[in-house]
Design an enzyme around this catalytic site. Structure first.
Site, PDB file in Angstrom:
ATOM      1  N   CYS A  77       0.833  -1.210   0.000  1.00 22.55           N
ATOM      2  CA  CYS A  77       0.000   0.000   0.000  1.00 22.55           C
ATOM      3  C   CYS A  77       0.867   1.260   0.000  1.00 22.55           C
ATOM      4  O   CYS A  77       1.591   1.494  -0.952  1.00 22.55           O
ATOM      5  CB  CYS A  77      -1.002  -0.036   1.154  1.00 22.55           C
ATOM      6  SG  CYS A  77      -2.370   1.121   0.933  1.00 22.55           S
ATOM      7  N   HIS A 175      -3.878  -4.915  -0.251  1.00 30.02           N
ATOM      8  CA  HIS A 175      -3.485  -5.465   1.050  1.00 30.02           C
ATOM      9  C   HIS A 175      -3.583  -6.991   1.024  1.00 30.02           C
ATOM     10  O   HIS A 175      -4.660  -7.537   1.264  1.00 30.02           O
ATOM     11  CB  HIS A 175      -4.406  -4.923   2.147  1.00 30.02           C
ATOM     12  CG  HIS A 175      -4.152  -3.496   2.475  1.00 30.02           C
ATOM     13  ND1 HIS A 175      -3.201  -3.089   3.376  1.00 30.02           N
ATOM     14  CD2 HIS A 175      -4.694  -2.355   1.983  1.00 30.02           C
ATOM     15  CE1 HIS A 175      -3.167  -1.773   3.451  1.00 30.02           C
ATOM     16  NE2 HIS A 175      -4.077  -1.302   2.610  1.00 30.02           N
ATOM     17  N   GLU A 177      -2.651  -8.985   3.162  1.00 25.72           N
ATOM     18  CA  GLU A 177      -2.982  -9.464   4.519  1.00 25.72           C
ATOM     19  C   GLU A 177      -4.476  -9.390   4.808  1.00 25.72           C
ATOM     20  O   GLU A 177      -4.945  -9.907   5.804  1.00 25.72           O
ATOM     21  CB  GLU A 177      -2.164  -8.690   5.562  1.00 25.72           C
ATOM     22  CG  GLU A 177      -2.601  -7.255   5.851  1.00 25.72           C
ATOM     23  CD  GLU A 177      -2.106  -6.218   4.829  1.00 25.72           C
ATOM     24  OE1 GLU A 177      -1.668  -6.613   3.731  1.00 25.72           O
ATOM     25  OE2 GLU A 177      -2.188  -5.018   5.149  1.00 25.72           O
TER      26      GLU A 177
END
Lengths: 193, 251
Positions: A77, A175, A177
């Site tokens: 990001c 992202h 994650e």
């Protein structure tokens, strides 16, 4: 394996730490130069604003340290945007790993882009086992242009770089994650580089 | 292409999920983590956990719950309910919440939105608006819809956007619980006139209601609770339906 997460003022380390834990990895969150230089892999996360993040990196001598790293690094990001040359966000000179500008999305699009968008033109071992058009989660108002280091593209009004790669530097605008099983696979691929 | 989001909302009281019945393969439907994981696996795009606990101990319970959710769930989630200060938000974000939603506290103190956006970034600040149609217009209501204000929902949405809110979660009190469909008009009016995403909430009863709120209502996301918890509509089935109706959806 030693995985280090760069500790600085724009790091959202909680989500990425949890994601690594789910893969059985306990990362070290640090701004220690020696540890970062010797870790096997580095994650450079980022949520926040570009100019204050760059100021902090410079003040703590992390800018040159990051540029000189030789082991695989994954920027996420804002971390990806900071690896580019220049960001329109408060006209910030960034780390310059990728020779690209970071620009603001233009209206009438909703800004920030929030949600799941697809990644195409995948061309990196980072995406091993992942098909074109898989969905990942984005939250951002600025984007990196397309260039020779582009390894994935996404459309939001324009087509932009959703992932980059040059030498040991990898980066995703989305992202991983927070991107379900697709994201977990991308993180696993990075760990296995 | 950016997809429309489907967001189940889980009401949490004293660390346990309220509502939610008869889910096979889930050991404890009262466990927000188990239920959240289930929704993530069947294709929910995000989750909202709304804390409706009314005790003083709530922060402690909530922050330990948020930590557990963050460890176990790999999609974004928002935490809301009684959040009224920068300290509340800081704690929940540190525990791993991706976004927080604020409601009444922001109406009482609009500066809170500005402070939160400056400190944590707009991307994690969801402004929840409870609105009701009353004598010709949509007004903002407080405390879960109990107290009427003189503020119009549209004006409040515009102000919150300019103060740095990252998203608007718009709940129509007229529609909520009716299963007669979302409030299309006000959703559309706000979504077309603010620059940030709008999540429509209240009234989902059928799959057609979702396609209406995306197509006519111009919503960026739709939130629902009961129809998912009571298994009246499955998320995979809903997503296939929307895709067949040419709505961009992540399958």
């Amino acid at each position: 394996m030693n995985i280090a997460i760069v500790k600085y003022n724009a790091g959202n380390v909680c989500s990425i730490t949890n994601a690594l834990n789910r893969l059985g990895i306990e990362p070290v969150i640090t701004d220690n130069a020696e540890y970062l230089s010797t870790a096997d892999k580095i994650i450079f996360p980022g949520v926040g604003e570009a100019s204050s993040a760059m100021q902090y990196l410079k003040a703590h001598h992390l800018d040159n340290l990051i540029r000189d790293l030789k082991q695989p690094l994954l920027g996420i990001c804002l971390g990806m945007q900071l690896l580019c040359r220049f960001s329109e966000e408060n006209n910030t000179d960034c780390l310059g790993i990728f020779d690209l500008n970071v620009k603001k999305f233009s209206s009438p699009l909703k800004i920030p882009q929030i949600g799941w968008n697809s990644i195409d033109n995948l061309s990196s071992e980072l995406f091993k086992g992942i098909e074109n058009d898989e969905y990942v989660y984005f939250v951002h108002s600025y984007y990196a242009e397309i260039g020779k280091n582009t390894i994935a593209t996404t459309d939001y009004g324009i087509t932009y770089s959703s992932a980059l790669h040059k030498n040991n530097f990898y980066a995703t605008q989305f992202h991983p994650e927070k991107s379900g099983i697709v994201g977990a696979k991308i993180i696993e691929n990075f760990i296995n580089l | 292409m950016l997809t429309k989001r489907i967001i189940p909302c889980l009401d949490v009281k004293d660390g346990k999920t309220v509502k939610g019945i008869n889910f096979e393969n889930i050991k404890d439907v009262g466990d927000p983590v188990e239920l959240g994981k289930f929704y993530a696996e069947v294709g929910a795009d995000e989750l909202v956990f709304l804390d409706i606990t009314a005790t003083h101990e709530k922060r402690k319970t909530l922050s330990s719950l948020v930590k557990k959710i963050a460890k176990n769930i790999n999609i974004p989630f928002t935490v809301g309910g009684g959040i009224s200060s920068v300290e509340d938000v800081s704690l929940l974000l540190q525990c791993g919440a991706d976004k927080i939603s604020i409601n009444s506290a922001a109406v009482r103190n609009p500066q809170l939105i500005t402070e939160l956006a400056n400190r944590f970034g707009s991307q994690c600040i969801v402004l929840a608006i409870d609105t009701k149609f009353y004598e010709g217009d949509w007004y903002v209501y407080l405390n879960g819809g109990q107290i009427k204000t003189d503020i119009k929902a549209y004006d409040w949405a515009k102000e919150a956007t300019s103060r740095g809110a990252g998203e608007i979660l718009l709940t129509s009190m007229n529609n909520d619980g009716t299963k007669q469909g979302f409030a299309i008009d006000i959703t559309r009016k706000i979504s077309e006139n603010v620059s940030i995403p709008v999540i429509a909430s209240g009234g989902a009863g059928t799959m057609e209601h979702f396609s209406e709120v995306f197509i006519q209502g111009k919503a960026d996301a739709a939130l629902a609770a009961s129809i998912f918890h009571y298994k009246e509509i499955g998320i995979p089935q809903l997503k296939r339906f929307l895709l067949q109706h040419n709505i961009p959806i992540r399958i």
